[in-house]
Write a protein that holds these residues in place. Structure first.
Motif, mmCIF file in Angstrom:
data_model
loop_
_atom_site.group_PDB
_atom_site.id
_atom_site.type_symbol
_atom_site.label_atom_id
_atom_site.label_comp_id
_atom_site.label_asym_id
_atom_site.label_seq_id
_atom_site.Cartn_x
_atom_site.Cartn_y
_atom_site.Cartn_z
ATOM 1 N N ALA A 47 0.521 -1.214 0.134
ATOM 2 C CA ALA A 47 -0.268 -0.177 -0.233
ATOM 3 C C ALA A 47 0.881 1.234 -0.329
ATOM 4 O O ALA A 47 0.624 2.269 0.897
ATOM 5 C CB ALA A 47 -0.713 -0.171 1.010
ATOM 6 N N TYR A 48 1.256 1.295 -0.650
ATOM 7 C CA TYR A 48 2.730 1.946 -1.450
ATOM 8 C C TYR A 48 1.829 3.703 -1.160
ATOM 9 O O TYR A 48 1.044 4.109 -2.500
ATOM 10 C CB TYR A 48 3.655 1.611 -1.577
ATOM 11 C CG TYR A 48 4.708 3.341 -2.348
ATOM 12 C CD1 TYR A 48 5.830 3.639 -1.618
ATOM 13 C CD2 TYR A 48 4.693 3.860 -3.426
ATOM 14 C CE1 TYR A 48 6.655 4.281 -1.568
ATOM 15 C CE2 TYR A 48 5.487 4.987 -3.571
ATOM 16 C CZ TYR A 48 6.398 4.744 -2.939
ATOM 17 O OH TYR A 48 7.363 6.111 -3.064
ATOM 18 N N GLU A 52 -3.442 2.414 4.424
ATOM 19 C CA GLU A 52 -3.087 0.234 3.677
ATOM 20 C C GLU A 52 -4.483 -0.079 3.959
ATOM 21 O O GLU A 52 -4.822 -0.750 3.075
ATOM 22 C CB GLU A 52 -3.405 0.154 5.871
ATOM 23 C CG GLU A 52 -2.619 -1.306 5.962
ATOM 24 C CD GLU A 52 -1.848 -2.090 6.731
ATOM 25 O OE1 GLU A 52 -1.591 -3.076 6.992
ATOM 26 O OE2 GLU A 52 -1.335 -1.021 7.922
ATOM 27 N N SER A 53 -5.858 0.060 4.149
ATOM 28 C CA SER A 53 -6.988 -0.223 3.446
ATOM 29 C C SER A 53 -7.055 -0.079 2.558
ATOM 30 O O SER A 53 -8.413 -0.677 1.999
ATOM 31 C CB SER A 53 -7.385 0.637 5.216
ATOM 32 O OG SER A 53 -7.662 2.099 4.196
ATOM 33 N N ALA A 54 -6.557 0.416 1.922
ATOM 34 C CA ALA A 54 -6.994 0.954 0.264
ATOM 35 C C ALA A 54 -6.386 -0.261 -0.398
ATOM 36 O O ALA A 54 -6.306 -0.183 -1.729
ATOM 37 C CB ALA A 54 -6.803 2.529 -0.482
ATOM 38 N N ASN A 75 -0.522 -9.503 5.819
ATOM 39 C CA ASN A 75 0.404 -8.173 4.603
ATOM 40 C C ASN A 75 1.566 -7.613 5.673
ATOM 41 O O ASN A 75 1.505 -6.912 5.959
ATOM 42 C CB ASN A 75 -0.305 -7.208 4.240
ATOM 43 C CG ASN A 75 0.733 -6.875 3.087
ATOM 44 O OD1 ASN A 75 1.218 -7.439 2.419
ATOM 45 N ND2 ASN A 75 0.070 -5.495 2.884
ATOM 46 N N VAL A 76 2.662 -8.362 5.233
ATOM 47 C CA VAL A 76 4.120 -7.943 5.877
ATOM 48 C C VAL A 76 5.586 -7.519 5.027
ATOM 49 O O VAL A 76 6.224 -7.461 4.976
ATOM 50 C CB VAL A 76 4.548 -9.297 6.542
ATOM 51 C CG1 VAL A 76 4.238 -9.520 7.598
ATOM 52 C CG2 VAL A 76 4.916 -10.397 5.811
ATOM 53 N N SER A 77 4.072 -7.139 4.022
ATOM 54 C CA SER A 77 4.984 -6.617 2.614
ATOM 55 C C SER A 77 6.374 -5.165 3.257
ATOM 56 O O SER A 77 5.389 -4.675 4.243
ATOM 57 C CB SER A 77 4.189 -6.599 1.257
ATOM 58 O OG SER A 77 3.541 -7.507 1.272
ATOM 59 N N ILE A 78 7.118 -5.121 2.684
ATOM 60 C CA ILE A 78 8.330 -3.991 3.183
ATOM 61 C C ILE A 78 8.295 -3.660 1.713
ATOM 62 O O ILE A 78 8.988 -3.774 0.812
ATOM 63 C CB ILE A 78 9.589 -4.497 3.783
ATOM 64 C CG1 ILE A 78 8.993 -4.658 4.491
ATOM 65 C CG2 ILE A 78 10.381 -3.143 4.357
ATOM 66 C CD1 ILE A 78 9.905 -5.909 5.663
#
Length: 228
Positions: A47-48, A52-54, A75-78
């Motif tokens: 969600a860059y 985050e909710s989008a 979601n643990v994306s970095i």
């Protein structure tokens, strides 16, 4: 001889009847634990530049709420993560989240940095093996890089995903950004990251591959990998 009043005998019979046991809290079947999907990626999944909710992983959790079985999306994306960084942090994440399905979406930053495709392949395969060892199934999301990196490098880079998916018989989405690249408003000003408006389209691209795996997990069956 001890005489037990009829009303007491009736209560004893009621309490010890099979129906009463089944209706008691101890006799009820507890609701099954939620199944977990782990999203393990970089800025394309983190969600860059938006709430985050989008992001599409949050939209995925909303879509799963419509199903009879309970699901959770971790979601643990970095942003900025590479396959080497993901390989290092994945074991702890698997232990902590215990997923049944993992969406593996790393490699874009390897390509943008011109890192060797052979090393990327090694890292991705090590992560797939860790996921399998943890008892989960992998959905591999491929990515493409701009052509200015040279035809030889871009072809080698893109082939990593297809070759790995075939070798490991993985569910595979070659390029989940494909349908948005030429549409107005689907990319941010940097020309790289999907906009908030693009997130539902990304989810649809992922869902087309993920849905059979979700159904299989709900039924307790091995997920359908690849195109089968």
């Amino acid at each position: 001889m001890l005489r037990i009043p009829l009303v007491v005998m009736g209560l004893i019979a009621l309490l010890w009847s099979p129906g009463a046991a089944a209706n008691s809290p101890e006799g009820q079947n507890p609701s099954p634990e939620p199944l977990t999907i782990l999203v393990f990626g970089d800025s394309l999944s983190a969600a860059y530049g938006m709430p985050e909710s989008a992001g599409w992983p949050a939209l995925l959790e909303e879509r799963l709420e419509e199903r009879e079985r309970d699901w959770e999306v971790e979601n643990v994306s970095i942003s900025g993560d590479t396959t080497a960084g993901g390989r290092t942090r994945l074991p702890e994440v698997l232990d902590r989240t215990a997923p049944v399905l993992v969406i593996l979406a790393l490699g874009g930053n390897d390509g943008l940095r011109g890192l060797p495709p052979a090393a990327m392949r090694e890292n991705l395969e090590a992560m797939v093996e860790a996921i399998e060892t943890a008892g989960a199934e992998t959905l591999l999301l491929g990515i493409r890089i701009p052509p200015n990196y040279g035809r030889r490098y871009t072809e080698r880079f893109e082939a990593v995903y297809a070759d790995l998916a075939e070798a490991r018989e993985l569910a595979f989405e070659p390029f989940f950004l494909e349908d948005i690249l030429l549409e107005d408003g689907m990319l941010m000003d940097d020309g790289i990251h999907p906009s908030e408006a693009a997130q539902p389209h990304l989810l649809d691209a992922v869902w087309s591959r993920l849905e059979p795996m979700v159904k299989a997990a709900e039924a307790g069956k091995p997920p359908c990998n690849g195109d089968g």
